[in-house]
Design a protein around this motif. Structure first.
Motif, PDB file in Angstrom:
ATOM      1  N   ASP A 146      26.396  20.521 -63.599  1.00 32.92           N
ATOM      2  CA  ASP A 146      25.509  20.211 -62.478  1.00 32.92           C
ATOM      3  C   ASP A 146      24.383  19.269 -62.900  1.00 32.92           C
ATOM      4  O   ASP A 146      24.005  18.381 -62.149  1.00 32.92           O
ATOM      5  CB  ASP A 146      24.938  21.501 -61.891  1.00 32.92           C
ATOM      6  N   GLY A 205      27.523  25.165 -52.449  1.00 30.37           N
ATOM      7  CA  GLY A 205      26.764  25.456 -51.245  1.00 30.37           C
ATOM      8  C   GLY A 205      25.339  24.930 -51.287  1.00 30.37           C
ATOM      9  O   GLY A 205      24.872  24.368 -52.286  1.00 30.37           O
ATOM     10  N   VAL A 206      24.620  25.163 -50.208  1.00 29.84           N
ATOM     11  CA  VAL A 206      23.270  24.629 -50.041  1.00 29.84           C
ATOM     12  C   VAL A 206      22.288  25.227 -51.048  1.00 29.84           C
ATOM     13  O   VAL A 206      21.481  24.509 -51.647  1.00 29.84           O
ATOM     14  CB  VAL A 206      22.784  24.866 -48.587  1.00 29.84           C
ATOM     15  N   ARG A 207      22.310  26.520 -51.258  1.00 29.11           N
ATOM     16  CA  ARG A 207      21.376  27.160 -52.202  1.00 29.11           C
ATOM     17  C   ARG A 207      21.573  26.590 -53.607  1.00 29.11           C
ATOM     18  O   ARG A 207      20.618  26.311 -54.319  1.00 29.11           O
ATOM     19  CB  ARG A 207      21.582  28.670 -52.202  1.00 29.11           C
ATOM     20  N   HIS A 208      22.804  26.426 -53.997  1.00 31.68           N
ATOM     21  CA  HIS A 208      23.156  25.835 -55.289  1.00 31.68           C
ATOM     22  C   HIS A 208      22.574  24.430 -55.400  1.00 31.68           C
ATOM     23  O   HIS A 208      21.919  24.077 -56.374  1.00 31.68           O
ATOM     24  CB  HIS A 208      24.682  25.799 -55.394  1.00 31.68           C
ATOM     25  N   GLN A 209      22.802  23.608 -54.365  1.00 31.78           N
ATOM     26  CA  GLN A 209      22.342  22.226 -54.381  1.00 31.78           C
ATOM     27  C   GLN A 209      20.818  22.132 -54.378  1.00 31.78           C
ATOM     28  O   GLN A 209      20.247  21.269 -55.039  1.00 31.78           O
ATOM     29  CB  GLN A 209      22.935  21.450 -53.208  1.00 31.78           C
ATOM     30  N   ASP A 210      20.144  23.002 -53.618  1.00 35.44           N
ATOM     31  CA  ASP A 210      18.681  23.006 -53.621  1.00 35.44           C
ATOM     32  C   ASP A 210      18.133  23.285 -55.010  1.00 35.44           C
ATOM     33  O   ASP A 210      17.245  22.580 -55.494  1.00 35.44           O
ATOM     34  CB  ASP A 210      18.133  24.058 -52.642  1.00 35.44           C
ATOM     35  N   CYS A 257      19.623  22.970 -57.948  1.00 35.76           N
ATOM     36  CA  CYS A 257      19.949  21.872 -58.865  1.00 35.76           C
ATOM     37  C   CYS A 257      19.071  20.650 -58.608  1.00 35.76           C
ATOM     38  O   CYS A 257      18.570  20.026 -59.553  1.00 35.76           O
ATOM     39  CB  CYS A 257      21.421  21.479 -58.739  1.00 35.76           C
ATOM     40  N   SER A 268      28.072  29.343 -58.604  1.00 36.61           N
ATOM     41  CA  SER A 268      28.559  29.447 -57.230  1.00 36.61           C
ATOM     42  C   SER A 268      29.574  30.581 -57.227  1.00 36.61           C
ATOM     43  O   SER A 268      30.128  30.906 -58.288  1.00 36.61           O
ATOM     44  CB  SER A 268      29.252  28.156 -56.800  1.00 36.61           C
ATOM     45  N   ARG A 308      16.071  20.463 -57.291  1.00 38.00           N
ATOM     46  CA  ARG A 308      14.675  20.706 -57.694  1.00 38.00           C
ATOM     47  C   ARG A 308      14.541  20.749 -59.219  1.00 38.00           C
ATOM     48  O   ARG A 308      13.574  20.222 -59.765  1.00 38.00           O
ATOM     49  CB  ARG A 308      14.164  21.980 -57.049  1.00 38.00           C
TER      50      ARG A 308
END
Length: 181
Positions: free
Chosen positions: A80, A36-41, A43, A109, A45
């Motif tokens: 990741d 999801g988006v929170r995970h990707q943000d 990672c 996740s 950063r």
């Protein structure tokens, strides 16, 4: 009772490119949906901070998923974030990382919590991965593990806005609040 055949890298390489994350854990296929988006943000950063530090220090390579880490012919994972220190750079090949890198970072996740905390932690320890970090974006924590005598010891648990200072980057301090968007 029928026995199933352990899958190998060859089987893995033939899997479809359909947006799912495929891995082999001791010859068994593991499939998880895209994060999801929170995970990707978080990672993205963290990757940017580590990449900037490593590039400035000239100390290895930092890679972000998807990249294959080929621990054996029947164990292929996609952490990741992966860090390969200078002393392991020969493990970088065209198809990915052959053998354990220096550090693997997994961001949790909903579909990966048990895999990352149990199965992958055991696989990484068995294959000699020196450092393992678990990032929990909803919980705003990072757990830092170091391999000692074949097992991971929890070296730090960084919460909220505490600075992250941990091996293999003891001179780097990351304000973790910058990771939680």
């Amino acid at each position: 009772m029928a026995q199933t055949r352990a899958l190998t890298y060859r089987d893995y390489a033939a899997l479809p490119d359909d947006g799912r994350r495929y891995e082999l854990h001791d010859g068994e296929l593991s499939v998880t949906p895209a994060p999801g988006v929170r995970h990707q943000d978080a990672c993205g950063r963290l990757y940017a901070a580590l990449l900037s530090h490593v590039d400035a220090q000239g100390g290895g390579r930092v890679l972000i998923a998807p990249v294959d880490v080929i621990l054996s012919d029947t164990t292929i994972v996609q952490p990741d974030i992966v860090y390969v220190a200078r002393d392991r750079l020969e493990r970088l090949v065209e198809r990915g990382v052959e053998g354990a890198p220096t550090l693997a970072i997994e961001a949790l996740s909903p579909s990966s919590i048990r895999i990352d905390r149990e199965r992958k932690m055991q696989l990484y320890a068995r294959h000699g991965l020196p450092f393992y970090w678990i990032v929990d974006p909803p919980g705003r924590t990072i757990e830092v593990y170091a391999l000692t005598s074949g097992r991971y010891d929890l070296r730090a648990r960084v919460e909220n806005d505490e600075p992250l200072r941990a091996d293999p980057f003891p001179e780097l301090a990351i304000r973790t609040a910058s990771l939680w968007v």
